[in-house]
Design a protein around this motif. Structure first.
Motif, PDB file in Angstrom:
ATOM      1  N   UNK A  88       3.436   9.884   0.828  1.00 19.05           N
ATOM      2  CA  UNK A  88       2.385  10.373   1.709  1.00 19.05           C
ATOM      3  C   UNK A  88       2.833  10.134   3.145  1.00 19.05           C
ATOM      4  N   UNK A  89       2.643  11.152   3.993  1.00 23.09           N
ATOM      5  CA  UNK A  89       3.012  11.065   5.403  1.00 23.09           C
ATOM      6  C   UNK A  89       1.749  11.226   6.242  1.00 23.09           C
ATOM      7  N   UNK A  90       1.623  10.414   7.278  1.00 21.33           N
ATOM      8  CA  UNK A  90       0.442  10.473   8.137  1.00 21.33           C
ATOM      9  C   UNK A  90       0.321  11.848   8.784  1.00 21.33           C
ATOM     10  N   UNK A 112       4.636   6.523   3.489  1.00 17.04           N
ATOM     11  CA  UNK A 112       4.420   5.489   2.489  1.00 17.04           C
ATOM     12  C   UNK A 112       4.817   6.061   1.137  1.00 17.04           C
ATOM     13  N   UNK A 113       5.519   5.257   0.332  1.00 15.24           N
ATOM     14  CA  UNK A 113       5.850   5.639  -1.043  1.00 15.24           C
ATOM     15  C   UNK A 113       5.257   4.596  -1.989  1.00 15.24           C
ATOM     16  N   UNK A 128      -3.218   1.958   7.047  1.00 17.19           N
ATOM     17  CA  UNK A 128      -4.399   1.914   6.188  1.00 17.19           C
ATOM     18  C   UNK A 128      -4.737   3.302   5.632  1.00 17.19           C
ATOM     19  N   UNK A 129      -4.786   4.295   6.505  1.00 14.72           N
ATOM     20  CA  UNK A 129      -5.155   5.648   6.088  1.00 14.72           C
ATOM     21  C   UNK A 129      -4.126   6.260   5.146  1.00 14.72           C
ATOM     22  N   UNK A 186      -2.297   7.795  -0.361  1.00 21.35           N
ATOM     23  CA  UNK A 186      -1.280   7.727  -1.411  1.00 21.35           C
ATOM     24  C   UNK A 186      -1.863   7.135  -2.689  1.00 21.35           C
ATOM     25  N   UNK A 187      -2.689   6.104  -2.579  1.00 23.42           N
ATOM     26  CA  UNK A 187      -3.323   5.516  -3.761  1.00 23.42           C
ATOM     27  C   UNK A 187      -4.244   6.515  -4.462  1.00 23.42           C
ATOM     28  N   UNK A 188      -4.970   7.304  -3.692  1.00 24.76           N
ATOM     29  CA  UNK A 188      -5.815   8.345  -4.292  1.00 24.76           C
ATOM     30  C   UNK A 188      -4.976   9.343  -5.068  1.00 24.76           C
ATOM     31  N   UNK A 189      -3.838   9.733  -4.508  1.00 24.98           N
ATOM     32  CA  UNK A 189      -2.944  10.672  -5.181  1.00 24.98           C
ATOM     33  C   UNK A 189      -2.376  10.062  -6.468  1.00 24.98           C
TER      34      UNK A 189
END
Length: 106
Positions: A36-38, A45-46, A75-76, A81-84
Motif C-alpha cells: 500500500x502506498x500513501x 508499507x508491505x 497510520x493511514x 494495508x491491513x484492510x486489504x
C-alpha cells in the motif's frame, strides 16, 4: 443397519478435503504480500497475508519538522494495508468454505 456409516464416511472425507484446502489457502496467505502506498506517494508499507509487517519505506524526503505528518501517513497507510489483507484472506478462505462462516477463521 449400517447405512448411515457410508454417509459418515463421505462427510469425514469432505472434512479431510476441506482441511487440506484450508492448509493450502493458509500457505498461500503466508506467501501473499500486500503493498500500500500513501495518497501523496511518500510512504510504502508491505504486509504479509498473515498480517506481519514486512517493510516500511519512505519514498520521498520529509522535512525534519514533519514528524506529525509522517506518523499520520504511517497510520493511514498501515490501516489501509491491513484492510486489504483482511479482504484478501476472507476471499481465499471463503473460496474453500463456500462462504460458510466458521468461527475463529475470520
Amino acid at each position: 443397519m449400517f447405512g448411515g456409516l457410508g454417509d459418515m464416511g463421505n462427510m469425514l472425507k469432505k472434512v479431510g478435503e476441506m482441511k487440506a484446502k484450508m492448509a493450502a489457502a493458509e500457505k498461500e496467505l503466508q506467501n501473499t504480500v500486500i503493498k500500500e502506498i500513501s495518497a501523496d506517494g511518500a510512504l510504502e508499507v508491505e504486509i504479509t497475508g498473515k498480517m506481519k509487517l514486512k517493510s516500511v519505506r519512505l519514498l520521498k524526503d520529509f522535512a525534519a519538522n514533519d514528524r506529525g505528518r509522517i506518523e499520520k501517513t504511517i497510520y493511514e497507510v498501515f490501516n489501509k494495508a491491513l484492510e486489504q489483507v483482511g479482504r484478501t484472506a476472507q476471499q481465499k478462505l471463503s473460496a474453500v468454505t463456500g462462504g460458510l462462516k466458521i468461527p475463529g477463521l475470520l
